[in-house]
Design a protein around this motif. Structure first.
Motif, PDB file in Angstrom:
ATOM      1  N   ARG A   1       0.979  -1.382   0.293  1.00  0.00           N
ATOM      2  CA  ARG A   1      -0.230  -0.055   0.137  1.00  0.00           C
ATOM      3  C   ARG A   1       1.117   1.321  -0.246  1.00  0.00           C
ATOM      4  O   ARG A   1       1.890   1.262   0.714  1.00  0.00           O
ATOM      5  CB  ARG A   1      -0.941   0.324   0.784  1.00  0.00           C
TER       6      ARG A   1
ATOM      7  N   ASP B   1      -3.097   5.792   0.832  1.00  0.00           N
ATOM      8  CA  ASP B   1      -4.626   4.643   0.564  1.00  0.00           C
ATOM      9  C   ASP B   1      -4.321   3.235   1.628  1.00  0.00           C
ATOM     10  O   ASP B   1      -2.866   2.909   1.022  1.00  0.00           O
ATOM     11  CB  ASP B   1      -4.791   4.717  -0.997  1.00  0.00           C
ATOM     12  N   THR B   2      -4.646   3.502   2.082  1.00  0.00           N
ATOM     13  CA  THR B   2      -4.777   2.426   3.149  1.00  0.00           C
ATOM     14  C   THR B   2      -5.131   0.604   2.307  1.00  0.00           C
ATOM     15  O   THR B   2      -4.886  -0.110   2.637  1.00  0.00           O
ATOM     16  CB  THR B   2      -5.482   1.937   4.547  1.00  0.00           C
ATOM     17  N   THR B   3      -5.762   1.012   1.399  1.00  0.00           N
ATOM     18  CA  THR B   3      -6.331  -0.500   0.783  1.00  0.00           C
ATOM     19  C   THR B   3      -5.032  -0.744  -0.078  1.00  0.00           C
ATOM     20  O   THR B   3      -4.457  -0.511  -0.932  1.00  0.00           O
ATOM     21  CB  THR B   3      -7.326  -0.112   0.004  1.00  0.00           C
ATOM     22  N   PRO B   4      -5.354  -2.439   0.162  1.00  0.00           N
ATOM     23  CA  PRO B   4      -3.313  -3.015  -0.734  1.00  0.00           C
ATOM     24  C   PRO B   4      -3.844  -3.907  -1.981  1.00  0.00           C
ATOM     25  O   PRO B   4      -5.040  -3.548  -2.062  1.00  0.00           O
ATOM     26  CB  PRO B   4      -3.251  -4.616   0.357  1.00  0.00           C
TER      27      PRO B   4
END
Length: 144
Positions: free
Chosen positions: A50, A88-91
């Protein structure tokens, strides 16, 4: 002034990550900027990660593919695409389309963690920060 000849780039690999190559062009700690060229291999997504800093990307050659953690295609960026992405914390994973891709990443605005590398259970296994990029840049420059 620094001139870059794309035909004479000195590529490097991180141990354990053979499906992409990188070339750090500059590290500017006072202005919190790191510019890196990434060559993503064709249809071979890199490790789950991320982005923890702002990334400006420009697709120089090929098609840049991004995938959700579950492997589903998230986005395709053609040659000439310029994108500004907030942390963005979404991998996700990335790779090149047919023939691979060459993408310029300009990582901006943090002294802290710039990227978190994750395992398949989304646990952090490594973090890359300004110190990491400075050390890689120095080591790669010394090896030249």
């Amino acid at each position: 002034m620094h001139t870059l000849d794309l035909n004479h780039i000195r590529w490097h690999q991180l141990p354990g990550f053979e499906n992409f190559d990188y070339c750090i062009l500059s590290v500017d700690r006072p202005n919190q900027l790191v510019d890196v060229l990434f060559h993503f291999h064709a249809h071979d997504p890199i490790v789950l990660h991320r982005h923890c800093a702002v990334n400006h990307t420009f697709v120089i050659r090929g098609e840049h593919q991004l995938f959700h953690a579950n492997g589903e295609l998230k986005e395709t960026r053609p040659t000439g695409s310029y994108t500004i992405s907030q942390p963005d914390t979404t991998p996700h994973r990335e790779c090149g389309g047919d023939g691979g891709t060459l993408v310029l990443f300009s990582i901006r605005g943090t002294e802290g963690v710039m990227y978190e590398i994750l395992d398949d259970q989304q646990k952090i296994i490594a973090a890359l920060d300004m110190d990491t990029f400075e050390a890689l840049f120095a080591a790669n420059s010394d090896a030249a």
